[in-house]
Design an enzyme around this catalytic site. Structure first.
Site, PDB file in Angstrom:
ATOM      1  N   GLY A   1      -3.289 -15.086 -10.727  1.00  0.00           N
ATOM      2  CA  GLY A   1      -3.552 -15.395  -9.319  1.00  0.00           C
ATOM      3  C   GLY A   1      -4.803 -16.250  -9.168  1.00  0.00           C
ATOM      4  O   GLY A   1      -5.440 -16.647 -10.153  1.00  0.00           O
TER       5      GLY A   1
ATOM      6  N   TYR B   1      -1.013  -3.892   3.496  1.00  0.00           N
ATOM      7  CA  TYR B   1      -2.128  -4.362   2.663  1.00  0.00           C
ATOM      8  C   TYR B   1      -3.372  -3.526   2.941  1.00  0.00           C
ATOM      9  O   TYR B   1      -4.007  -2.999   2.023  1.00  0.00           O
ATOM     10  CB  TYR B   1      -2.393  -5.831   2.986  1.00  0.00           C
ATOM     11  CG  TYR B   1      -3.481  -6.489   2.165  1.00  0.00           C
ATOM     12  CD1 TYR B   1      -3.292  -6.760   0.814  1.00  0.00           C
ATOM     13  CD2 TYR B   1      -4.684  -6.888   2.757  1.00  0.00           C
ATOM     14  CE1 TYR B   1      -4.282  -7.401   0.065  1.00  0.00           C
ATOM     15  CE2 TYR B   1      -5.668  -7.532   2.016  1.00  0.00           C
ATOM     16  CZ  TYR B   1      -5.462  -7.789   0.677  1.00  0.00           C
ATOM     17  OH  TYR B   1      -6.437  -8.426  -0.052  1.00  0.00           O
TER      18      TYR B   1
END
Ligand code: UDP
Length: 331
Positions: free
Chosen positions: A15, A150
């Site tokens: 990422g 999240y």
């Protein structure tokens, strides 16, 4: 006699943040094991490390048991979808990696006697009623809204990490990361910086959500990585905000991007997504005090680097919606 290298496992290594951390730890002389399942990561971010003698890579979903044969000194847990679009597309995976994935990483840290640093977030403050946000603010989160998957995963992650610290004495570090940007962000991840720059590059109008009066504070990647590195090396086990306090409205930010890209694009207004925080700015007094750290890169310079990176990408990435896997590269 050569010094034995310390070994660090970085989850979410393919990422944006994870890959820059791999670079940092390689540069500092560590052996780095990168781990990713490519749900949002991209092996292009690690390709330059593929042949490095101090780098190895394991394709693995950390929600499943993690097996590492070697000893480990540090675990940096950065695996998670991180953009609001991803929360909508892969909500269950977002919850799982923050909860089950974190539990597996902590279990591994305990077994290896490793120090564990977690990537927490300004989202634990939700749509904050305290401004700027200090670490002792408990937040204003809607658990059942679109960001809840999240926010709650990250809040659970903090709680689990603290429990391993108090109960099992695992050394832990908790970074609350505020909006961070730079090269290797996914151009199509929906977040405001890649979104605006991508729109400008493709000749599209810039989409400001709401009236654009909401604020954010953007931290350049090199500053973020340095803050995280110093936090890991500290002895501090409570949460620490890592971000840049320079705050701007999204409307003003759109103008900055238009000026930067020299594209003369129009701004169009779209509905503000549910639970979009109205204001966000880190209070970094604690990081300044205990880490002797503060951001150095101003937005003009950071955005120029980011724009140059996006411009240099092959055009298919300007339009891409899919993600390559490690398997595509090692065929
Ligand atoms: N935003 C926007 N247009 C876009 C993408 C984002 O106006 O095309 C706004 C979004 O509503 C939010 C801010 O930019 O207020 C930052 O959004 P981002 O997704 O980057 O991250 P967030 O800080 O909201 O998690």
């Amino acid at each position: 006699m050569s010094k034995v290298k310390q070994r660090v496992l970085i989850t979410g290594a393919a990422g944006f943040l994870g890959s820059h951390l791999c670079d940092k730890f390689i540069k500092e002389g560590y052996h780095v094991i990168g781990m990713d399942n490519f749900i949002t990561g991209d092996f292009d971010n690690l390709k330059h490390l593929e042949a490095h003698p101090n780098f190895s890579f394991i394709e693995h979903d950390i929600c499943e048991h993690i097996t590492i044969d070697e000893n480990l000194d540090y675990i940096l847990h950065f695996a998670s979808p991180a953009s609001p679009i991803d929360y909508l597309k892969i909500p269950i995976q977002t919850l799982k990696v923050g909860s089950l994935g974190t539990h597996n990483c902590l279990g591994l840290a305990l077994a290896k006697g490793a120090t564990m640093l977690i990537a927490s977030t300004s989202e634990v403050y939700g749509d904050p009623l305290v401004h700027p946000q200090t670490e002792n603010y408990y937040g204003n989160v809607n658990s059942v809204g679109p960001r809840g998957v999240y926010d709650e995963a990250k809040r659970f992650q903090e709680a689990m990490t603290m429990a391993y610290h108090t109960f099992h004495k695992v050394p832990v570090r908790i970074a609350r990361i505020f909006n961070t940007y730079g090269p290797r962000m996914r151009l199509n991840d929906g977040r405001v910086i890649p979104a605006f720059i991508g729109q400008a590059l493709r000749g599209e109008d810039l989409t400001v959500f709401g009236d654009g009066s909401q604020t954010r504070s953007f931290c350049y990647i090199s500053d973020q990585v340095e803050g995280l590195y110093r936090l890991l090396k500290s002895e501090y086990s409570q949460p620490v905000n890592i971000g840049n306090p320079s705050e701007i409205t999204i409307r003003e930010f759109a103008d900055e991007i238009i000026k930067l890209t020299g594209t003369n694009q129009k701004v169009i207004f779209k509905d503000l997504p549910a639970d979009d925080p109205l204001q966000r700015r880190p209070d970094i007094s604690l990081a300044k005090k205990i880490l002797n750290w503060e951001p150095k890169i101003d937005r003009a310079f950071g955005l120029e680097q980011t724009l140059n990176y996006f411009k240099a990408l092959p055009e298919e990435k300007w339009y891409a919606t899919d993600h390559k896997t490690f398997g595509d590269y090692i065929k």
